[in-house]
Enzyme design. Sequence first.
Site, mmCIF file in Angstrom:
data_model
loop_
_atom_site.group_PDB
_atom_site.id
_atom_site.type_symbol
_atom_site.label_atom_id
_atom_site.label_comp_id
_atom_site.label_asym_id
_atom_site.label_seq_id
_atom_site.Cartn_x
_atom_site.Cartn_y
_atom_site.Cartn_z
ATOM 1 N N GLY A 132 -16.853 -16.909 18.621
ATOM 2 C CA GLY A 132 -15.421 -17.007 18.946
ATOM 3 C C GLY A 132 -15.174 -16.474 20.339
ATOM 4 O O GLY A 132 -15.015 -15.274 20.518
ATOM 5 N N ARG A 133 -15.179 -17.356 21.305
ATOM 6 C CA ARG A 133 -15.073 -16.929 22.698
ATOM 7 C C ARG A 133 -13.630 -16.531 23.037
ATOM 8 O O ARG A 133 -13.395 -15.560 23.730
ATOM 9 C CB ARG A 133 -15.522 -18.106 23.579
ATOM 10 C CG ARG A 133 -15.966 -17.739 24.963
ATOM 11 C CD ARG A 133 -17.337 -17.117 24.979
ATOM 12 N NE ARG A 133 -17.799 -16.868 26.341
ATOM 13 C CZ ARG A 133 -18.663 -15.911 26.657
ATOM 14 N NH1 ARG A 133 -19.152 -15.108 25.737
ATOM 15 N NH2 ARG A 133 -19.046 -15.748 27.898
ATOM 16 N N GLY B 207 -20.148 -28.434 19.697
ATOM 17 C CA GLY B 207 -21.015 -27.637 18.837
ATOM 18 C C GLY B 207 -20.882 -28.092 17.401
ATOM 19 O O GLY B 207 -19.777 -28.348 16.927
ATOM 20 N N ASP C 74 -14.453 -22.645 15.311
ATOM 21 C CA ASP C 74 -13.581 -21.693 16.004
ATOM 22 C C ASP C 74 -12.155 -21.699 15.471
ATOM 23 O O ASP C 74 -11.395 -20.766 15.735
ATOM 24 C CB ASP C 74 -13.557 -22.003 17.505
ATOM 25 C CG ASP C 74 -14.880 -21.690 18.170
ATOM 26 O OD1 ASP C 74 -15.586 -20.790 17.662
ATOM 27 O OD2 ASP C 74 -15.222 -22.344 19.170
ATOM 28 N N GLN D 52 -24.327 -18.872 11.623
ATOM 29 C CA GLN D 52 -22.986 -18.957 11.065
ATOM 30 C C GLN D 52 -22.389 -20.359 11.165
ATOM 31 O O GLN D 52 -21.456 -20.673 10.445
ATOM 32 C CB GLN D 52 -22.066 -17.939 11.728
ATOM 33 C CG GLN D 52 -21.775 -18.207 13.189
ATOM 34 C CD GLN D 52 -21.299 -16.981 13.942
ATOM 35 O OE1 GLN D 52 -20.206 -16.509 13.739
ATOM 36 N NE2 GLN D 52 -22.145 -16.456 14.803
ATOM 37 N N ARG D 53 -22.881 -21.186 12.057
ATOM 38 C CA ARG D 53 -22.266 -22.506 12.183
ATOM 39 C C ARG D 53 -23.071 -23.607 11.497
ATOM 40 O O ARG D 53 -22.618 -24.750 11.428
ATOM 41 C CB ARG D 53 -22.007 -22.849 13.651
ATOM 42 C CG ARG D 53 -23.192 -23.332 14.432
ATOM 43 C CD ARG D 53 -22.771 -23.759 15.838
ATOM 44 N NE ARG D 53 -23.892 -24.360 16.524
ATOM 45 C CZ ARG D 53 -23.958 -24.564 17.829
ATOM 46 N NH1 ARG D 53 -22.954 -24.200 18.596
ATOM 47 N NH2 ARG D 53 -25.004 -25.119 18.376
#
Lengths: 414, 414
Positions: free
Chosen positions: A192-193, A17, A147, A301-302
Amino acid sequence: MSEKALVGSAIIGQSGGPSAVINASAYGVIKTALESKNITTVYGAYHGIVGVLNDQLMIMDEEDPKELEKLLYTPSSALGSCRYKIADPDEDDTDYKRILEVFRKHNVRYFFYNGGNDSMDTCNKISRYCAKVGYECRVIGVPKTIDNDLYGTDHCPGFASAAKYIATSIMEVSRDSQVYSTGMITIVECMGRHAGWLTAAAALAGLKGDGPDLIYLPERSFDMDQFIADVKRVYEEKGDCLVAVSEGIHYADGSFVSEAKTSGTDGFGHAQLGGLAARLASVIKAALNVKVRGIELSLLQRCASHCASATDIEESFQSGKRAVEAALSGITGKMVGFRCQRDENGYQCSYELFNLADVANTEKKVPLEWITPDGNHVTDDFIRYCLPLIQGETRQSKVDGLPDFVHLRRVFAK
Amino acid sequence: MSEKALVGSAIIGQSGGPSAVINASAYGVIKTALESKNITTVYGAYHGIVGVLNDQLMIMDEEDPKELEKLLYTPSSALGSCRYKIADPDEDDTDYKRILEVFRKHNVRYFFYNGGNDSMDTCNKISRYCAKVGYECRVIGVPKTIDNDLYGTDHCPGFASAAKYIATSIMEVSRDSQVYSTGMITIVECMGRHAGWLTAAAALAGLKGDGPDLIYLPERSFDMDQFIADVKRVYEEKGDCLVAVSEGIHYADGSFVSEAKTSGTDGFGHAQLGGLAARLASVIKAALNVKVRGIELSLLQRCASHCASATDIEESFQSGKRAVEAALSGITGKMVGFRCQRDENGYQCSYELFNLADVANTEKKVPLEWITPDGNHVTDDFIRYCLPLIQGETRQSKVDGLPDFVHLRRVFAK
């Protein structure tokens, strides 16, 4: 560092990602490699390792250096990314034979891979395979992940810019959601998994009184009844409530809240569309019957390069640069990382090399002692850790009031 | 303008959904009113007209002028907002009697109301009522709405900052969603229940090649089969597809797509949680079986002061300032608005007064001729209209890497 002569070309690939600053790291690699006399040609792999397997290599020497500089301020992976999981070479070496074939064809002696856990694993496997077959190629990992879950390094390039965007957006949403005298409950879902770093970053918004009332991370098991009780208490005290929640929160049995069949509270009892925020909003609506809004920060956000941290941009660039310098000095099989000091002298970041084998496939989570005992907020330890990372504003240039992103020519090697 | 003497205090109130720059307008009113010798005290109504009815007036003279200046860069309604719909005075004059009572108590001779259609309606009714009962009070509307749907004025304060945020975010999302070689369909939902201005702003992202492939506005009826066919065509041509869609799109019978029972395509056939983007994503997923992502820009688009347009901030401030100047010169029953020129000399904005009676409750929509014949994009006319409005970057100051929002003391009048 002094150079230990090895003449050949270099490949930089991006994987996983993207982030707001992964291209800053790539620029660190590309610029430094272009300046080295031992590196004959600098190739960008089109879509990471898949581009190597397909022999799709873009010649970075053919790009306008001024255009390349815009990589510092362009989000997402400008070279293209992939999510290709490479096999264990001891089980299936097909991919490795092909990689070696492409490496030999273009005399690739330097390989830089820019990504997260899986990418470091890829890096490590390629490094070991090259050593095993006696092909001299120096392999260095350049970390990237919003992350922030890579082992060893103090933090990961990309995290800070996402954190800055999240904290800024939470401040704005906090102001917006308190505007009516009739109260509002707002639930903001962050990425955030498995690790809660990004959601914890919402707490930075509290420094000037615009932070979330409640924060839930995947490091602690989630209890829906306790969540409803927490929200009810805050709402009754304050008249409104702002919640930041990680997409990865899960029940004690490990099942994700976002994937669980909804309980009877919504009257249907079946899996629903929409993310976690919408789901929690419906639970709270049913339980408390007040105005509720769910907001998912999603991709924004990324990739929000317009709100990137200058510290993050610089550190990302430096990790790319240091990767090339390390390789030129003879090092292989390592990842560049950060060791940081935070004390009365402020924040200091130095660059170190970590063993790829140690980094690959190990996840770093938010320390449990940085989560408050009742599991619904973070402590000042997290603030002290995170705040230095979001300092400084991007110098992204604008054309017509909009960001001026890089446009690569993409000249492919024959 | 010369002042036509009327000595008394002034009230500024904010109403409706907030924006990134509604406080800039309030600051224009407050600063100019504080500087006038005919205005004895400047009050901020706490939660708009509700604050007047409750006699909750904050004394702006008691605030630190340096702190007040931060209103230029603070999103949302710093004075508090409301969604209170005032009755027709000919049918029920209870509220008006109370308003007059509060006006008399504090000798309020100037009333400024900062909001959208409904607020201009409120303004108009108060203005007429004061005239009817012979109480001299000058009433001026200060426009605000990200929806950009106020009649008369070229555009509305607040729209441009939301447009800039949307275009910027679309550019970033476009980069992010093209990163894998495996294609992606991304559907971004923008605000706008009846007017498509905000969604149209996504087209600005196309100026440098990072725009949406398809845009759907509520000005044209939506056809789900055509939508699926459009997306399929683009995806097959390009390998990915980026769609911007207004929350207010509706079928030919007028029913909102967001509220319709889902068709059989998702296998359930019942109303679902999650917004329109999630709903359309599930339809496309079912129809084309490719990777799809729905993104709702939600509140973020109306409060993103960190990405506000400097042009919007200045024009918002000026509308507040001009409102006070107009009132001081003896004018009442008007709304400040913009008349703009866009030609070879660039963009010029002048300030005009519009009749409140004309503005109230009339919605201005995107002209149908600015929508492409096939109804899935906008023309260059829209770009020429919108682009000048998003120029310039905010000068919002940062503390610790985060926005420095205003903190009012909130000293209430006795």
